[in-house]
Design a protein around this motif. Structure first.
Motif, PDB file in Angstrom:
ATOM      1  N   ALA A 164      -4.838   1.773   2.979  1.00  0.00           N
ATOM      2  CA  ALA A 164      -4.470   0.224   2.139  1.00  0.00           C
ATOM      3  C   ALA A 164      -5.559  -0.615   2.734  1.00  0.00           C
ATOM      4  N   ARG A 165      -5.691  -1.263   1.429  1.00  0.00           N
ATOM      5  CA  ARG A 165      -6.895  -2.654   1.934  1.00  0.00           C
ATOM      6  C   ARG A 165      -6.864  -4.087   2.973  1.00  0.00           C
ATOM      7  N   ASN A 166      -4.401  -4.059   2.029  1.00  0.00           N
ATOM      8  CA  ASN A 166      -3.957  -5.514   3.226  1.00  0.00           C
ATOM      9  C   ASN A 166      -2.484  -4.950   3.503  1.00  0.00           C
ATOM     10  N   LEU A 167      -2.390  -4.011   3.678  1.00  0.00           N
ATOM     11  CA  LEU A 167      -1.303  -3.906   4.459  1.00  0.00           C
ATOM     12  C   LEU A 167      -0.560  -3.527   5.125  1.00  0.00           C
ATOM     13  N   GLU A 168       0.082  -3.122   5.948  1.00  0.00           N
ATOM     14  CA  GLU A 168       0.532  -2.903   7.338  1.00  0.00           C
ATOM     15  C   GLU A 168       1.690  -2.091   8.104  1.00  0.00           C
ATOM     16  N   MET A 169       2.119  -0.904   8.308  1.00  0.00           N
ATOM     17  CA  MET A 169       3.275  -0.880   8.512  1.00  0.00           C
ATOM     18  C   MET A 169       4.045  -1.665   9.115  1.00  0.00           C
ATOM     19  N   GLY A 170       4.901  -2.101   8.685  1.00  0.00           N
ATOM     20  CA  GLY A 170       6.503  -2.940   9.996  1.00  0.00           C
ATOM     21  C   GLY A 170       6.993  -2.713   9.792  1.00  0.00           C
TER      22      GLY A 170
ATOM     23  N   LYS B 185      10.923 -11.958   0.013  1.00  0.00           N
ATOM     24  CA  LYS B 185      10.269 -10.458   0.187  1.00  0.00           C
ATOM     25  C   LYS B 185       9.838 -10.015  -0.903  1.00  0.00           C
ATOM     26  N   GLN B 186       8.510 -10.035  -1.035  1.00  0.00           N
ATOM     27  CA  GLN B 186       8.307  -9.349  -2.186  1.00  0.00           C
ATOM     28  C   GLN B 186       9.145  -7.745  -2.621  1.00  0.00           C
TER      29      GLN B 186
ATOM     30  N   ALA C   5       2.089   2.809  -6.153  1.00  0.00           N
ATOM     31  CA  ALA C   5       3.182   1.291  -5.355  1.00  0.00           C
ATOM     32  C   ALA C   5       1.828   0.953  -4.444  1.00  0.00           C
ATOM     33  N   MET C   6       1.369   1.324  -3.896  1.00  0.00           N
ATOM     34  CA  MET C   6       0.397   0.904  -3.008  1.00  0.00           C
ATOM     35  C   MET C   6      -0.145   0.248  -3.385  1.00  0.00           C
ATOM     36  N   ALA C   7      -1.427   0.561  -4.538  1.00  0.00           N
ATOM     37  CA  ALA C   7      -2.211  -0.298  -5.184  1.00  0.00           C
ATOM     38  C   ALA C   7      -1.529  -1.480  -6.235  1.00  0.00           C
ATOM     39  N   THR C   8      -0.279  -1.237  -6.097  1.00  0.00           N
ATOM     40  CA  THR C   8      -0.085  -2.711  -6.869  1.00  0.00           C
ATOM     41  C   THR C   8       0.488  -3.861  -5.811  1.00  0.00           C
ATOM     42  N   ALA C   9       1.016  -2.832  -4.429  1.00  0.00           N
ATOM     43  CA  ALA C   9       0.710  -3.763  -3.473  1.00  0.00           C
ATOM     44  C   ALA C   9      -0.139  -4.966  -2.746  1.00  0.00           C
ATOM     45  N   ASP C  10      -1.212  -4.403  -2.752  1.00  0.00           N
ATOM     46  CA  ASP C  10      -2.757  -4.540  -2.450  1.00  0.00           C
ATOM     47  C   ASP C  10      -3.101  -5.431  -3.719  1.00  0.00           C
ATOM     48  N   ARG C  11      -2.989  -5.562  -4.808  1.00  0.00           N
ATOM     49  CA  ARG C  11      -3.237  -6.438  -5.515  1.00  0.00           C
ATOM     50  C   ARG C  11      -2.467  -8.029  -5.692  1.00  0.00           C
TER      51      ARG C  11
END
Length: 310
Positions: A26-32, A95-96, A296-302
């Motif tokens: 992921a470019r912009n995401l980190e597991m919480g 939250k999104q 899903a990951m592409a959508t959240a990154d964007r």
């Protein structure tokens, strides 16, 4: 720049595959937090081994955790029924929500077709695995045709890649996919079929798309389909055509009869796909999981790029 923390609700096949994708690429995401309801699930155990905070008390337990405050995106990989409550809770907390169930509370989102169109919505829906694989092809035909009266898709997946969540949502799968073929793909009428294939060794996901268009030449359709395949491959490398697009001209003297719909003349296109997974969690035959989690990951990154870093 710091990445945005996310929570995944649902520690089954889809949720676990998504977690590993986020941690690797992921470019912009980190597991919480990884959230489930079965303390003994492999997904929760794997998350703990990878240093991710876990919760075995579902959404109710997640909102009580100190990590909840820092979560910006919630992925729901549970069921259509459970998603209604999960979505309401997450949206109320600002939250999104990225919905990987067939609940379809929010608008359908298929990255190469309408990724940016709904990112101002608090909840976006990833349709289904069959929808993510086939709707780009339906749209590829629609964008070069004057009309697309009908599109039908058949998604065949290995039964070993279909977990209890998928099996419990078969009706929702077909209904949601058919609606998205119309609203996103652009067909006037859509139909979807899913096949759980028990073959051993397991088969790679296969998708067949039949479209009936008017006002488009075969060369235009073929070029549009091939261009769309390349777009999908940018986030799902194992997405590919199995053979060249097949065409059949239907004349006025022998129109195509679609029961309950009508008779039509035009161009029938048959598109045959194979979707091989990246094998982040399950084997490569589970392309149905890979295309859902990748979308899903592409959508959240964007969403992060456009909403939080614009």
């Amino acid at each position: 720049m710091a990445k945005v923390k996310v929570a995944i609700v649902g520690s089954g096949n889809i949720g676990t595959d998504l977690m590993i994708k986020i941690m690797r690429s992921a470019r912009n995401l980190e597991m919480g937090v990884m959230v489930g309801i079965d303390p003994a699930s492999d997904g929760l155990a794997r998350a703990a081994r990878m240093g991710v905070a876990t919760c075995a008390e579902g959404m109710d337990g997640l909102v009580k955790m100190p990590e909840w405050e820092d979560i910006k995106v919630v992925f729901d990989a549970t069921s259509a029924y459970a998603h209604k409550k999960h979505s309401a809770t997450a949206i109320a907390a600002g939250k999104q929500v990225i919905d990987l169930t067939p609940a379809a509370i929010g608008p359908y989102t298929v990255p190469p077709v309408n990724l940016d169109a709904h990112l101002d919505q608090p909840n976006v829906n990833m349709v289904t695995c069959g929808g993510q694989a086939t709707i780009p092809m339906v749209y590829a035909v629609k964008r070069v045709a004057k009309a697309l009266p009908y599109a039908e898709i058949v998604a065949s997946v290995s039964s070993r890649s279909a977990g209890p969540g998928t099996r419990a949502n078969i009706d929702e799968f077909t209904e949601t996919t058919a609606r998205a073929i119309e609203t996103v793909g652009g067909a006037d009428r859509g139909k979807a079929v899913i096949i759980l294939n028990p073959a051993e060794p397991p088969v790679i996901m296969r998708d067949t798309i039949f479209t009936f268009s008017q006002g488009a030449e075969p060369e235009e359709v073929e070029a549009s389909v091939e261009a769309m395949v390349k777009e999908v491959q940018s986030y799902v490398p194992g997405y590919r055509l199995k053979q060249k697009v097949q065409f059949e001209h239907i004349g006025d003297n022998n129109p195509l009869r679609i029961p309950g719909y009508g008779e039509f003349s035009g161009l029938k296109s048959s598109i045959f796909l194979e979707v091989e997974g990246a094998a982040h969690y399950l084997p490569a035959y589970a392309g149905n999981l890979d295309i859902m989690t990748s979308a899903a990951m592409a959508t959240a990154d964007r969403w992060v790029e456009r909403t939080l870093r614009a």
